[in-house]
Design a protein around this motif. Structure first.
Motif, PDB file in Angstrom:
ATOM      1  N   ASN A 282       0.811  -1.221   0.000  1.00 44.34           N
ATOM      2  CA  ASN A 282       0.000   0.000   0.000  1.00 44.34           C
ATOM      3  C   ASN A 282       0.841   1.267   0.000  1.00 44.34           C
ATOM      4  N   LYS A 283       0.506   2.163  -0.901  1.00 37.45           N
ATOM      5  CA  LYS A 283       0.864   3.568  -0.801  1.00 37.45           C
ATOM      6  C   LYS A 283      -0.414   4.278  -0.373  1.00 37.45           C
ATOM      7  N   LEU A 284      -0.334   5.563  -0.080  1.00 40.86           N
ATOM      8  CA  LEU A 284      -1.537   6.271   0.331  1.00 40.86           C
ATOM      9  C   LEU A 284      -2.615   6.186  -0.744  1.00 40.86           C
ATOM     10  N   SER A 285      -2.217   6.295  -2.003  1.00 39.36           N
ATOM     11  CA  SER A 285      -3.196   6.272  -3.094  1.00 39.36           C
ATOM     12  C   SER A 285      -3.893   4.917  -3.202  1.00 39.36           C
ATOM     13  N   SER A 286      -3.131   3.830  -3.127  1.00 37.75           N
ATOM     14  CA  SER A 286      -3.740   2.500  -3.247  1.00 37.75           C
ATOM     15  C   SER A 286      -4.554   2.158  -2.002  1.00 37.75           C
ATOM     16  N   PHE A 287      -4.122   2.647  -0.845  1.00 41.79           N
ATOM     17  CA  PHE A 287      -4.890   2.498   0.399  1.00 41.79           C
ATOM     18  C   PHE A 287      -6.275   3.123   0.218  1.00 41.79           C
ATOM     19  N   LYS A 288      -6.303   4.350  -0.307  1.00 45.98           N
ATOM     20  CA  LYS A 288      -7.582   5.031  -0.530  1.00 45.98           C
ATOM     21  C   LYS A 288      -8.421   4.314  -1.582  1.00 45.98           C
ATOM     22  N   ASP A 289      -7.777   3.810  -2.619  1.00 50.61           N
ATOM     23  CA  ASP A 289      -8.506   3.125  -3.693  1.00 50.61           C
ATOM     24  C   ASP A 289      -9.279   1.919  -3.159  1.00 50.61           C
ATOM     25  N   LYS A 290      -8.704   1.211  -2.200  1.00 54.75           N
ATOM     26  CA  LYS A 290      -9.378   0.036  -1.637  1.00 54.75           C
ATOM     27  C   LYS A 290     -10.644   0.431  -0.887  1.00 54.75           C
ATOM     28  N   ILE A 291     -10.607   1.593  -0.260  1.00 53.06           N
ATOM     29  CA  ILE A 291     -11.792   2.094   0.442  1.00 53.06           C
ATOM     30  C   ILE A 291     -12.827   2.579  -0.563  1.00 53.06           C
ATOM     31  N   ILE A 292     -12.373   3.349  -1.547  1.00 46.31           N
ATOM     32  CA  ILE A 292     -13.273   3.895  -2.569  1.00 46.31           C
ATOM     33  C   ILE A 292     -13.966   2.772  -3.337  1.00 46.31           C
ATOM     34  N   ASP A 293     -13.229   1.689  -3.628  1.00 46.21           N
ATOM     35  CA  ASP A 293     -13.768   0.586  -4.428  1.00 46.21           C
ATOM     36  C   ASP A 293     -14.610  -0.390  -3.614  1.00 46.21           C
ATOM     37  N   GLY A 297     -14.050  -2.664   4.882  1.00 43.50           N
ATOM     38  CA  GLY A 297     -15.215  -2.207   5.633  1.00 43.50           C
ATOM     39  C   GLY A 297     -14.904  -1.412   6.875  1.00 43.50           C
ATOM     40  N   LEU A 298     -13.635  -1.359   7.261  1.00 45.56           N
ATOM     41  CA  LEU A 298     -13.263  -0.657   8.483  1.00 45.56           C
ATOM     42  C   LEU A 298     -11.816  -0.189   8.324  1.00 45.56           C
ATOM     43  N   PHE A 299     -11.544   1.047   8.716  1.00 41.98           N
ATOM     44  CA  PHE A 299     -10.162   1.526   8.639  1.00 41.98           C
ATOM     45  C   PHE A 299      -9.978   2.706   9.576  1.00 41.98           C
ATOM     46  N   SER A 300      -8.725   2.953   9.928  1.00 41.93           N
ATOM     47  CA  SER A 300      -8.387   4.117  10.740  1.00 41.93           C
ATOM     48  C   SER A 300      -8.200   5.290   9.795  1.00 41.93           C
ATOM     49  N   ALA A 301      -9.116   6.240   9.873  1.00 42.49           N
ATOM     50  CA  ALA A 301      -9.184   7.327   8.901  1.00 42.49           C
ATOM     51  C   ALA A 301      -8.470   8.567   9.425  1.00 42.49           C
ATOM     52  N   ALA A 302      -7.949   9.358   8.493  1.00 42.41           N
ATOM     53  CA  ALA A 302      -7.575  10.721   8.834  1.00 42.41           C
ATOM     54  C   ALA A 302      -8.865  11.480   9.121  1.00 42.41           C
ATOM     55  N   TRP A 303      -8.799  12.485   9.982  1.00 45.46           N
ATOM     56  CA  TRP A 303     -10.014  13.174  10.418  1.00 45.46           C
ATOM     57  C   TRP A 303     -10.764  13.823   9.255  1.00 45.46           C
ATOM     58  N   TYR A 304     -10.072  14.062   8.146  1.00 44.97           N
ATOM     59  CA  TYR A 304     -10.684  14.720   6.991  1.00 44.97           C
ATOM     60  C   TYR A 304     -11.059  13.732   5.884  1.00 44.97           C
ATOM     61  N   ASP A 305     -10.935  12.440   6.133  1.00 43.68           N
ATOM     62  CA  ASP A 305     -11.235  11.450   5.092  1.00 43.68           C
ATOM     63  C   ASP A 305     -12.716  11.389   4.746  1.00 43.68           C
ATOM     64  N   THR A 306     -13.573  11.999   5.564  1.00 40.31           N
ATOM     65  CA  THR A 306     -14.997  12.060   5.219  1.00 40.31           C
ATOM     66  C   THR A 306     -15.217  12.905   3.970  1.00 40.31           C
ATOM     67  N   ARG A 307     -14.262  13.782   3.664  1.00 44.82           N
ATOM     68  CA  ARG A 307     -14.318  14.542   2.417  1.00 44.82           C
ATOM     69  C   ARG A 307     -13.433  13.900   1.354  1.00 44.82           C
ATOM     70  N   GLY A 308     -12.818  12.773   1.684  1.00 47.09           N
ATOM     71  CA  GLY A 308     -11.902  12.103   0.780  1.00 47.09           C
ATOM     72  C   GLY A 308     -12.428  10.742   0.351  1.00 47.09           C
ATOM     73  N   PRO A 309     -11.725   9.655   0.712  1.00 45.83           N
ATOM     74  CA  PRO A 309     -12.126   8.328   0.214  1.00 45.83           C
ATOM     75  C   PRO A 309     -13.518   7.892   0.664  1.00 45.83           C
ATOM     76  N   ILE A 310     -13.948   8.323   1.863  1.00 48.51           N
ATOM     77  CA  ILE A 310     -15.294   7.952   2.315  1.00 48.51           C
ATOM     78  C   ILE A 310     -16.350   8.586   1.412  1.00 48.51           C
ATOM     79  N   LEU A 311     -16.186   9.868   1.120  1.00 46.37           N
ATOM     80  CA  LEU A 311     -17.109  10.557   0.230  1.00 46.37           C
ATOM     81  C   LEU A 311     -17.090   9.936  -1.166  1.00 46.37           C
ATOM     82  N   ASN A 313     -16.311   6.882  -1.981  1.00 48.81           N
ATOM     83  CA  ASN A 313     -16.956   5.565  -1.948  1.00 48.81           C
ATOM     84  C   ASN A 313     -18.480   5.704  -1.987  1.00 48.81           C
ATOM     85  N   MET A 314     -19.020   6.684  -1.248  1.00 48.60           N
ATOM     86  CA  MET A 314     -20.471   6.870  -1.231  1.00 48.60           C
ATOM     87  C   MET A 314     -20.998   7.374  -2.576  1.00 48.60           C
ATOM     88  N   LYS A 315     -20.161   8.139  -3.297  1.00 52.85           N
ATOM     89  CA  LYS A 315     -20.558   8.551  -4.646  1.00 52.85           C
ATOM     90  C   LYS A 315     -20.597   7.344  -5.584  1.00 52.85           C
TER      91      LYS A 315
END
Length: 514
Positions: A282-293, A297-311, A313-315
């Motif tokens: 994992n690099k940061l980008s591939s880490f995020k890709d796994k969440i987006i894709d 189902g569970l991960f330790s997020a940066a406090w701003y990830d709700t505007r990042g990979p979490i958002l 993924n919901m899109k």
């Protein structure tokens, strides 16, 4: 005859410094003055700063933009910036320091770099300058920040503080919990059960074994802090933030038995196939890709990830729903996340500066009167008031994100400004709530002092040793043998000296010390 690439870089740096030197007060035009009046008395200070690869809107650059003009007009001082490339930034600073024509300010995030040039007597002590020209700075920044920029009893930098005291909060797919009939976990045992079900229970109901309960980032063992926190281990980003008191003395948390227990827990997750078996890549980008894709189902997020990979993924998956979990409680009732170092970056003045007074005045404005405008952006442009609430135009916010380069030169992290900024980005993203949750649950290091001499000397190699050992243990090597070997190596390879220095500080700052 070919020219070595590093020679080209050095020549470019020297040429850039020379160009900065040409930006003196006598060359100021009416347009550049900001007030329509040519003023040969206005001094120009030259700054070398880290722009962190921020982009400028079309028609603007580091020396031509409205936020720079805002500072210049308010202080009556002109500023000329040099922005070395993000990659190789520190090497460029060394070249600059070896030049005969030095700028008036250099920004760095590396305290070891500051210490190196303090010991070479290449930087100006700032105590008297601050006292004479901006004594309010001593109140704007906390005492701990000044201690962190004090070397050999004198202040050598204006600090810039991290926006939050820690980083990680755990998020989980609520729709997966609901599909499997599970409640949000609270204890380590419950976390294990949920992550196991996310791995083997087909939570996305696609009939394919293609999900994991957890993924992490190998570099620095990032996104694991709450799991170490469940064992009472503060796992920060440097040796400063990783100390626990034991029997009246400070001990490095990375060699405590509790750290070994945390590694055993993570190793079990990996061995049972719950932790992403390819996390090591994992690099940061591939880490995020796994969440987006939708693969995790569970991960330790940066406090701003709700505007990042979490958002994102919901899109991508309209059925996806995420919730913040409470930190896992360990077997002895411990919980929390790691603490960040207080200081984000250091603004220093080379000894060759001819305008140290003006530098202090500009930094005073950035940290004080101009701080809110620089942090939030201009009202009516980046944000507006709607029904009494501040609302950010995110497109304009991103367009003018380069202003962060300016306020990062002397950021006191004013809590009220931070709350306004985060709320304005959208209450639905829980940014303020995440930050406040971290603040309430951060595991404070029992060492609160500056980086010690031995940390500067041995810190990098010891962190590398720790990361390599921890990853080997998680991926299957004997936790008992490998951890014991690591603890001994840590002590003999510089850790003993660090521990002595940390405890010298602790004795001086503990009530009843001799």
């Amino acid at each position: 005859m070919s020219i070595h690439p590093m020679t080209i870089i050095k020549l470019s740096v020297v040429m850039a410094i020379s160009l900065l030197a040409g930006c003196d007060s006598g060359s100021l035009s009416a347009d550049e003055s900001g007030d329509g009046i040519s003023d040969s008395s206005r001094k120009t200070i030259r700054m070398v700063v880290n722009n962190s690869d921020r982009k400028f809107p079309e028609g603007m650059d580091e020396n031509h933009n409205p936020y720079l003009s805002y500072i210049e007009n308010a202080t009556g001082i002109n500023i000329s910036f040099m922005l070395p490339p993000f990659n190789g930034y520190q090497e460029t600073l060394n070249t600059i320091m070896n030049s005969s024509d030095q700028p008036d300010l250099i920004q760095t995030a590396d305290p070891m770099w500051v210490y190196k040039y303090v010991t070479e007597q290449a930087l100006l002590p700032l105590d008297d300058l601050i006292e004479a020209h901006a004594p309010e700075l001593f109140q704007i920044f906390p005492k701990e920040a000044w201690e962190a920029v004090t070397f050999n009893g004198q202040i050598y930098a204006i600090p810039s503080l991290n926006e939050v005291s820690g980083n990680e909060v755990i998020y989980a797919r609520k729709d997966w919990l609901d599909a499997l009939g599970l409640e949000p976990p609270r204890t380590l045992e419950q976390y294990y059960d949920v992550m196991y079900a996310f791995t083997y229970g087909d939570p996305d109901q696609n009939g394919v074994n293609d999900t994991y309960g957890l993924t992490i980032i190998p570099s620095g063992l990032s996104r694991t802090a709450p799991f170490f926190g469940a064992f009472g281990v503060p796992r920060g980003l440097s040796q400063i933030s990783m100390w626990k008191e034991r029997d009246g003395k400070l001990v490095y948390s990375g060699i405590l038995p509790e750290a070994k227990s945390a590694l055993a827990y993570l190793a079990k997750l990996y061995g049972d196939g719950i932790l992403d078996r390819e996390f090591i890549l994992n690099k940061l980008s591939s880490f995020k890709d796994k969440i987006i894709d939708g693969r995790v189902g569970l991960f330790s997020a940066a406090w701003y990830d709700t505007r990042g990979p979490i958002l994102e993924n919901m899109k991508k998956d309209p059925k996806a729903e995420w919730i913040r979990l409470e930190y896992p409680i360990g077997y002895d009732g411990e919980y929390g996340t790691a603490e960040y170092d207080l200081i984000q970056s250091y603004s220093v003045i080379p000894k060759g500066s001819l305008h140290a007074k003006e530098v202090i005045e500009v930094l005073h404005f950035i940290a004080g009167e101009g701080y809110r405008e620089l942090k939030l952006g201009f009202e009516g442009e980046v944000w507006t008031k709607q029904n009494g609430m501040m609302v950010t135009n995110f497109e304009e916010h991103e367009k003018h994100i380069y202003r962060g380069t300016l306020h990062a030169l002397a950021d006191p992290n004013d809590g009220a400004v931070r709350r306004d900024r985060l709320s304005s980005l959208g209450e639905q993203y829980d940014l303020n709530e995440n930050v406040e949750y971290i603040v309430q649950n951060v595991l404070h290091s029992d060492y609160r002092g500056p980086q010690t001499v031995s940390m500067r000397k041995y810190g990098s190699q010891l962190l590398k040793l720790e990361e390599e050992t921890y990853l080997k243990i998680i991926m299957g090597l004997s936790v008992d043998q490998e951890f014991e070997k690591f603890a001994k190596q840590w002590i003999t390879n510089g850790g003993w000296e660090i521990t002595n220095e940390v405890n010298d500080w602790y004795r001086l700052h503990t009530k009843g010390a001799d």
